[in-house]
Design a protein around this motif. Structure first.
Motif, PDB file in Angstrom:
ATOM      1  N   LYS A  46       0.819  -1.209   0.000  1.00 14.83           N
ATOM      2  CA  LYS A  46       0.000   0.000   0.000  1.00 14.83           C
ATOM      3  C   LYS A  46       0.856   1.263   0.000  1.00 14.83           C
ATOM      4  O   LYS A  46       0.418   2.314  -0.464  1.00 14.83           O
ATOM      5  N   SER A  47       2.087   1.139   0.492  1.00 11.91           N
ATOM      6  CA  SER A  47       2.982   2.300   0.545  1.00 11.91           C
ATOM      7  C   SER A  47       3.289   2.865  -0.841  1.00 11.91           C
ATOM      8  O   SER A  47       3.740   4.003  -0.965  1.00 11.91           O
ATOM      9  N   LEU A  48       3.048   2.068  -1.900  1.00 15.47           N
ATOM     10  CA  LEU A  48       3.315   2.543  -3.261  1.00 15.47           C
ATOM     11  C   LEU A  48       2.091   3.187  -3.905  1.00 15.47           C
ATOM     12  O   LEU A  48       2.162   3.619  -5.055  1.00 15.47           O
ATOM     13  N   GLU A  49       0.974   3.265  -3.180  1.00 21.92           N
ATOM     14  CA  GLU A  49      -0.209   3.933  -3.721  1.00 21.92           C
ATOM     15  C   GLU A  49       0.056   5.382  -4.135  1.00 21.92           C
ATOM     16  O   GLU A  49      -0.391   5.818  -5.190  1.00 21.92           O
ATOM     17  N   PRO A  50       0.781   6.167  -3.313  1.00 24.50           N
ATOM     18  CA  PRO A  50       1.032   7.556  -3.723  1.00 24.50           C
ATOM     19  C   PRO A  50       1.736   7.658  -5.076  1.00 24.50           C
ATOM     20  O   PRO A  50       1.490   8.593  -5.839  1.00 24.50           O
ATOM     21  N   ARG A  51       2.627   6.702  -5.359  1.00 19.17           N
ATOM     22  CA  ARG A  51       3.303   6.718  -6.654  1.00 19.17           C
ATOM     23  C   ARG A  51       2.291   6.509  -7.778  1.00 19.17           C
ATOM     24  O   ARG A  51       2.371   7.149  -8.826  1.00 19.17           O
ATOM     25  N   TRP A  52       1.327   5.620  -7.536  1.00 18.32           N
ATOM     26  CA  TRP A  52       0.275   5.380  -8.523  1.00 18.32           C
ATOM     27  C   TRP A  52      -0.532   6.647  -8.774  1.00 18.32           C
ATOM     28  O   TRP A  52      -0.722   7.071  -9.921  1.00 18.32           O
ATOM     29  N   PHE A  53      -0.981   7.271  -7.703  1.00 21.53           N
ATOM     30  CA  PHE A  53      -1.792   8.479  -7.860  1.00 21.53           C
ATOM     31  C   PHE A  53      -0.973   9.624  -8.461  1.00 21.53           C
ATOM     32  O   PHE A  53      -1.488  10.429  -9.241  1.00 21.53           O
ATOM     33  N   GLY A  54       0.298   9.689  -8.092  1.00 17.32           N
ATOM     34  CA  GLY A  54       1.144  10.737  -8.651  1.00 17.32           C
ATOM     35  C   GLY A  54       1.229  10.655 -10.161  1.00 17.32           C
ATOM     36  O   GLY A  54       1.347  11.682 -10.846  1.00 17.32           O
ATOM     37  N   TRP A  55       1.165   9.441 -10.699  1.00 14.51           N
ATOM     38  CA  TRP A  55       1.233   9.269 -12.146  1.00 14.51           C
ATOM     39  C   TRP A  55      -0.122   9.458 -12.817  1.00 14.51           C
ATOM     40  O   TRP A  55      -0.261  10.262 -13.743  1.00 14.51           O
ATOM     41  N   VAL A  56      -1.129   8.713 -12.367  1.00 11.91           N
ATOM     42  CA  VAL A  56      -2.401   8.744 -13.089  1.00 11.91           C
ATOM     43  C   VAL A  56      -3.111  10.092 -12.918  1.00 11.91           C
ATOM     44  O   VAL A  56      -3.888  10.497 -13.792  1.00 11.91           O
ATOM     45  N   ASP A  57      -2.854  10.778 -11.820  1.00 13.47           N
ATOM     46  CA  ASP A  57      -3.516  12.065 -11.608  1.00 13.47           C
ATOM     47  C   ASP A  57      -2.839  13.204 -12.365  1.00 13.47           C
ATOM     48  O   ASP A  57      -3.381  14.314 -12.428  1.00 13.47           O
ATOM     49  N   ASN A  58      -1.656  12.935 -12.914  1.00 19.37           N
ATOM     50  CA  ASN A  58      -0.927  13.993 -13.636  1.00 19.37           C
ATOM     51  C   ASN A  58      -0.460  13.497 -15.009  1.00 19.37           C
ATOM     52  O   ASN A  58       0.568  13.909 -15.516  1.00 19.37           O
ATOM     53  N   MET A  59      -1.251  12.616 -15.602  1.00 22.16           N
ATOM     54  CA  MET A  59      -0.852  11.985 -16.853  1.00 22.16           C
ATOM     55  C   MET A  59      -1.059  12.929 -18.034  1.00 22.16           C
ATOM     56  O   MET A  59      -2.081  13.606 -18.141  1.00 22.16           O
ATOM     57  N   HIS A  60      -0.063  12.951 -18.911  1.00 23.01           N
ATOM     58  CA  HIS A  60      -0.181  13.717 -20.156  1.00 23.01           C
ATOM     59  C   HIS A  60      -0.786  12.831 -21.234  1.00 23.01           C
ATOM     60  O   HIS A  60      -0.713  11.599 -21.172  1.00 23.01           O
ATOM     61  N   ASP A  61      -1.366  13.456 -22.227  1.00 25.18           N
ATOM     62  CA  ASP A  61      -1.898  12.682 -23.345  1.00 25.18           C
ATOM     63  C   ASP A  61      -0.801  11.812 -23.944  1.00 25.18           C
ATOM     64  O   ASP A  61       0.363  12.194 -24.010  1.00 25.18           O
ATOM     65  N   TRP A  62      -1.198  10.650 -24.393  1.00 29.57           N
ATOM     66  CA  TRP A  62      -0.271   9.577 -24.759  1.00 29.57           C
ATOM     67  C   TRP A  62      -0.095   9.530 -26.277  1.00 29.57           C
ATOM     68  O   TRP A  62      -1.063   9.339 -27.021  1.00 29.57           O
ATOM     69  N   CYS A  63       1.127   9.719 -26.726  1.00 30.98           N
ATOM     70  CA  CYS A  63       1.444   9.616 -28.151  1.00 30.98           C
ATOM     71  C   CYS A  63       1.512   8.130 -28.523  1.00 30.98           C
ATOM     72  O   CYS A  63       2.347   7.389 -27.992  1.00 30.98           O
ATOM     73  N   ILE A  64       0.641   7.695 -29.426  1.00 24.92           N
ATOM     74  CA  ILE A  64       0.543   6.266 -29.733  1.00 24.92           C
ATOM     75  C   ILE A  64       1.041   5.907 -31.130  1.00 24.92           C
ATOM     76  O   ILE A  64       1.042   4.722 -31.491  1.00 24.92           O
ATOM     77  N   ALA A 104      12.623 -11.831  -2.082  1.00 22.35           N
ATOM     78  CA  ALA A 104      11.503 -11.102  -2.686  1.00 22.35           C
ATOM     79  C   ALA A 104      10.603 -10.492  -1.632  1.00 22.35           C
ATOM     80  O   ALA A 104       9.637 -11.114  -1.177  1.00 22.35           O
ATOM     81  N   ASN A 105      10.912  -9.272  -1.228  1.00 19.35           N
ATOM     82  CA  ASN A 105      10.057  -8.522  -0.310  1.00 19.35           C
ATOM     83  C   ASN A 105       9.230  -7.523  -1.111  1.00 19.35           C
ATOM     84  O   ASN A 105       9.739  -6.902  -2.042  1.00 19.35           O
ATOM     85  N   PRO A 106       7.952  -7.353  -0.779  1.00 17.00           N
ATOM     86  CA  PRO A 106       7.061  -6.516  -1.589  1.00 17.00           C
ATOM     87  C   PRO A 106       7.600  -5.110  -1.814  1.00 17.00           C
ATOM     88  O   PRO A 106       8.009  -4.424  -0.864  1.00 17.00           O
ATOM     89  N   GLY A 107       7.636  -4.700  -3.079  1.00 16.63           N
ATOM     90  CA  GLY A 107       7.935  -3.324  -3.425  1.00 16.63           C
ATOM     91  C   GLY A 107       9.363  -2.873  -3.219  1.00 16.63           C
ATOM     92  O   GLY A 107       9.665  -1.694  -3.429  1.00 16.63           O
ATOM     93  N   THR A 108      10.256  -3.775  -2.807  1.00 18.79           N
ATOM     94  CA  THR A 108      11.637  -3.366  -2.558  1.00 18.79           C
ATOM     95  C   THR A 108      12.578  -4.146  -3.460  1.00 18.79           C
ATOM     96  O   THR A 108      12.290  -5.272  -3.873  1.00 18.79           O
ATOM     97  N   ASP A 109      13.716  -3.537  -3.760  1.00 26.95           N
ATOM     98  CA  ASP A 109      14.683  -4.183  -4.643  1.00 26.95           C
ATOM     99  C   ASP A 109      15.273  -5.423  -3.982  1.00 26.95           C
ATOM    100  O   ASP A 109      15.328  -5.532  -2.751  1.00 26.95           O
ATOM    101  N   ALA A 110      15.702  -6.348  -4.825  1.00 24.39           N
ATOM    102  CA  ALA A 110      16.127  -7.675  -4.358  1.00 24.39           C
ATOM    103  C   ALA A 110      17.589  -7.917  -4.701  1.00 24.39           C
ATOM    104  O   ALA A 110      17.917  -8.198  -5.854  1.00 24.39           O
TER     105      ALA A 110
END
Length: 885
Positions: free
Chosen positions: A394-412, A566-572
């Motif tokens: 759950k600690s990575l939720e802010p990273r998710w919101f930081g991206w999707v809430d500030n997303m630029h239009d996507w060049c496809i 393999a610990n959640p969300g952390t480098d291994a």
């Protein structure tokens, strides 16, 4: 499942585990038996995972091995728990990577894709895929991936193409796909747009050149790291509140070398504290300048062609490569006396292509196709906010919101030929028609299809539902969508996961909020790093080929070693020593199973609760606790903790203690032997089931030999049973007391230099009062003590305090050790410890050292002093316990 074979027909185990001899054969047996094939008509609850599709050009790297191991652990466990599991495999067509490889081959043949033409190039690319693509799929088999090969998909197969065309058409018709001139990442080498994920920003040494625009009192000085782009300047910008330039805002100034007039504008984006507070504005070649240009309605001339050469400036620089022009423009400005200052080297961040020759990308204004991500991104954010999709940890939720809430239009759109061609046709009179999968494209003179293909992430964004048959309402889609969990790295949370969320919610919106999500949980893991925590890279020379480790140590060792970090969300961090340790663990388990089988372990026998010993009750209690612990940890995606719990239970409790105790019980009490063998067999059965998701090949071999049953792949996951509940706290406490007593005697023996297997005459006093009278034989057997005979004289005593009382063990070591040699050995150890103590006390007694040295260094010296003092006390006690020579 086949009928259980009688014990006499069980397979025997060879003396050693040789993974290379059995892994491929076992895997093919599993596939042929259909264990991995999902049934959409099943009434079992579904558990679905789609593989993060590897590139068709790819081969198994350590990151793949890590991620696939974690996914397979989840899938195998759910299969054993009675779920209808589907792990759906497939590959991504990897437009840019394949283009690079095929074009390189064409160059070596003396031709190019443009000489071949589009159709011939695409045909050649399909040929390349047939000959060279999919290497990673065979490596997935070797890794033990329990995927449903009957459902293998490719992002450019017929069904995927239909899904892509359907999605494009729907988005286009609703105005969520549009064409416009925007700033993009441009690769002159590929002559194509790159996605953000294909651009790596790194610090490079460049130059910062300050240039004077204009002359006299109205001159302005601007600084740039890309001198050549000044040819495309259309303004100089200053901050609106900067009084130094207020009188110049709205006027014009001459652009050096080009001669045209450009505006001076006021824009809040400018930092008045940086440099002179005036910046050049090149709207067609810088993202920030583009936004300034839009706000001030500035011209946006492009001064580079698609190959990165200067063009359309009307200067002598036209035709030069961008880097050649950088030098030429700077020197021309120098000749005019317009270079005010130069800072070299100047460290700054530059985006580089992660493809091909890793060239610096060129920010470029270009006419491209875009997705309006606004409403799609909002829906993706809301799905996590309202709890329909869980981000783990759950600690990575802010990273998710930081991206999707500030997303630029996507060049496809991409200027390539290998990929899904954009289904848009242009008419002779400016008409634009988007064609769906069941529609005929317009015909007639002057109609042409868009030349570009779609970004690879567009098709992979449809992966959770296109692989199940969407846009048709297939049985697979009905049964297995939404998928259960997405296991992926946090590094592509935005690039891939966000796109799947947006497309899934959009495509399946008619099914309702809960049914439209592409997965219930996003389980994020970190990146695999080397054993020192450094990022793996070819340049650093610390990359790992997992197949080499599989060759050396076996697949199960690789999987166990990876799961253990393999610990959640952390480098291994991982190194070869971890895989060696996992191999040693497998060897321990192999030997333990052979030992148990040799001592009559029988998992098919019923356990008689009335015949249980303390050791039996203790191990049943422990295996029940470990089962509950592993269950809870795997439900929480705590792979490292679950693996660690299994490691210590297997090695420290089952192998090191219960096997030895069971051996004593079987030998001393024939009446109870059968019950002990039943407990031993049942415990080992549960242990192998718990370990199977992590170590499938080893456990399959051991379990089928132990039980005589069909396959552990389709065996049931262990559950807490009445047998486990027969244990009790008092029995466990007594076994823990035995362990402490034996451990202390073993420690004394080691201090005395006694050989581990050497029997020592001993008298055990107080064991009855401590409530351990039933365990005397076990204590003697495990501590290698023989009964005291007539004439026994104790030469040493070990006093062990237990919760239930004190036990004293008197030993006669006179005939078991060379007293003189032992005194000499302990004397050397004592001298070394005394020297260490003197040295550390000397440093700690020096104020200059304690006041000036770093705190951690001083703490380290104190720890060394305390250790030396403890060693001296221990060695002196050992010397005092020795008999006189």
């Amino acid at each position: 499942m086949t009928e259980t074979l009688p014990p006499k027909q069980r397979a025997s185990l060879p003396s050693r585990w040789e993974p290379a001899e059995v892994e491929a054969r076992l895997y093919q047996q599993w596939v042929d038996a259909g264990y991995f094939t999902a049934d959409a008509a099943s009434d079992k609850p579904p558990f679905t995972i789609v593989i993060p599709p590897p590139n068709v050009t790819g081969s198994l790297h350590i990151g793949h091995a890590f991620e696939h191991t974690l996914i397979d652990v989840l899938v195998r466990r759910r299969r054993m728990q009675g779920y209808e599991t589907l792990w759906l495999p497939g590959m991504d067509h990897a437009s840019i990577a394949v283009h690079t490889l095929v074009e390189k081959a064409l160059v070596e043949e003396g031709t190019s894709r443009r000489e071949l033409g589009r159709e011939a190039f695409i045909e050649r690319t399909w040929q390349w895929k047939a000959e060279h693509g999919g290497k990673i799929l065979s490596q997935m088999r070797r890794l033990g991936d329990s995927v449903d090969w009957s459902r293998e998909r490719f992002t450019m197969d017929e069904r995927s193409n239909r899904a892509v065309l359907t999605m494009f058409k729907r988005l286009f018709d609703e105005g969520l796909i549009y064409r416009a001139e925007r700033m993009v990442n441009w690769s002159p080498e590929l002559r194509s747009v790159l996605s953000d994920v294909e651009v790596e920003h790194r610090e490079v040494e460049g130059e910062l050149v300050s240039i004077r625009y204009g002359d006299g009192d109205d001159a302005l000085v601007v600084a740039t790291t890309r001198v050549e782009t000044m040819l495309g300047d259309t303004a100089v910008a200053v901050h609106p509140d900067d009084e130094r330039y207020a009188h110049l805002v709205g006027t014009e100034i001459e652009l050096p070398l080009v001669g045209r007039k450009i505006k001076i504008v006021a824009d809040a984006h400018v930092d008045p504290e940086f440099g002179t507070g005036a910046v050049k504005v090149t709207p067609a070649h810088d993202p920030n300048d583009f936004e300034i240009g839009r706000r001030h309605d500035l011209p946006m001339p492009s001064i580079m062609d698609e190959t990165g050469r200067i063009a359309n400036t009307g200067t002598q620089f036209d035709g030069m490569d961008r880097f050649e022009a950088r030098v030429a423009v700077r020197e021309a400005l120098r000749e005019q006396g317009r270079i005010v200052a130069e800072k070299r080297p100047y460290l700054h961040s530059v985006g580089h292509s992660s493809r091909g020759k890793h060239e610096p990308i060129e920010p470029r204004l270009s006419l491209q196709w875009f997705v309006n991500v606004g409403p799609l991104a909002t829906a993706a954010g809301d799905a996590v906010r309202d709890g329909r999709v869980a981000v783990h940890p759950k600690s990575l939720e802010p990273r998710w919101f930081g991206w999707v809430d500030n997303m630029h239009d996507w060049c496809i759109s991409r200027q390539l030929w290998w990929g899904h061609r954009i289904p848009v046709w242009y008419g002779p009179n400016g008409e634009i028609v988007c064609v769906g999968p069941d529609e005929q494209p317009p015909t007639g003179e002057g109609w042409t299809q868009d030349e570009d293909v779609l970004d690879t992430w567009f098709s992979s964004g449809l992966w959770p539902f296109s692989t199940l048959g969407w846009p048709e309402r297939t049985p697979d889609l009905a049964k297995f969508y939404p998928t259960s969990v997405l296991v992926t790295g946090y590094d592509i949370l935005f690039f891939w996961v966000a796109r799947m969320m947006m497309f899934g919610l959009y495509a399946m919106k008619d099914d309702g909020p809960a049914e439209s999500i592409p997965f219930d949980t996003i389980a994020l893991h970190g990146m695999v790093r080397d054993q020192f925590g450094k990022k793996m890279s070819k340049s650093a020379g610390n990359t790992v080929d997992p197949t080499v480790w599989m060759d050396s140590y076996g697949t199960d060792a690789l999987r166990f070693g990876l799961a253990r970090v393999a610990n959640p969300g952390t480098d291994a961090p991982i190194g070869e020593d971890a895989i060696q340790a996992a191999r040693n663990f497998g060897t321990k388990l192999w030997n333990a199973t052979r030992f148990a089988m040799a001592n009559g372990a029988d998992p098919n026998a019923e356990i008689d609760p009335s015949q249980l010993t303390d050791a039996d009750r203790w191990i049943l209690d422990r295996v029940g606790a470990v089962t509950a612990e592993v269950d809870a940890l795997l439900e929480d995606y705590q792979f490292a903790k679950a693996t660690e719990a299994l490691y210590h239970f297997t090695w420290d409790e089952f192998c090191d203690w219960y096997l030895e105790l069971a051996k004593v019980q079987i030998a001393e009490s024939p009446a109870r032997a059968a019950n002990t063998q039943a407990v031993l067999g049942n415990t080992l059965d549960v242990l192998l089931r718990l370990l199977h998701p992590v170590m499938p090949f080893l456990t399959e071999t051991l379990w089928t030999a132990l039980t005589g049953e069909e396959s552990l792949v389709v065996a049931s996951w262990p559950r807490l049973t009445d047998q486990a509940s027969t244990s009790n706290t008092a029995a466990s406490q007594r076994i823990e007391a035995v362990q402490k007593l034996v451990t202390e005697v073993r420690r004394f023996r080691a201090d005395q230099g006694l050989q581990p297997a050497q029997k020592v005459p001993a008298r055990v006093i107080g064991i009855d009062d401590a409530g351990l009278h039933e365990h005397l034989d076990a204590v003697r057997a495990l501590a290698k003590l023989s009964p005291a005979e007539d004439g026994f004289t104790a030469s040493a005593t070990v006093e062990v305090g237990l919760a239930s009382g004190s036990v004293r063990v008197e030993l006669d070591t006179s005939s078991t050790i060379d007293v003189a040699a032992e005194r000499a050995r302990l004397g050397k150890d004592l001298a070394a410890a005394e020297k260490e103590l003197a040295g550390t006390e000397g440093k700690l007694g020096n104020p200059k050292f304690t006041e000036r040295a770093p705190a951690d260094v001083v703490a380290g010296i104190r720890a060394r002093r305390d250790t030396a003092a403890a060693d001296i006390e221990r060695i002196r006690a050992a010397l005092a316990a020795l008999p006189e020579a």
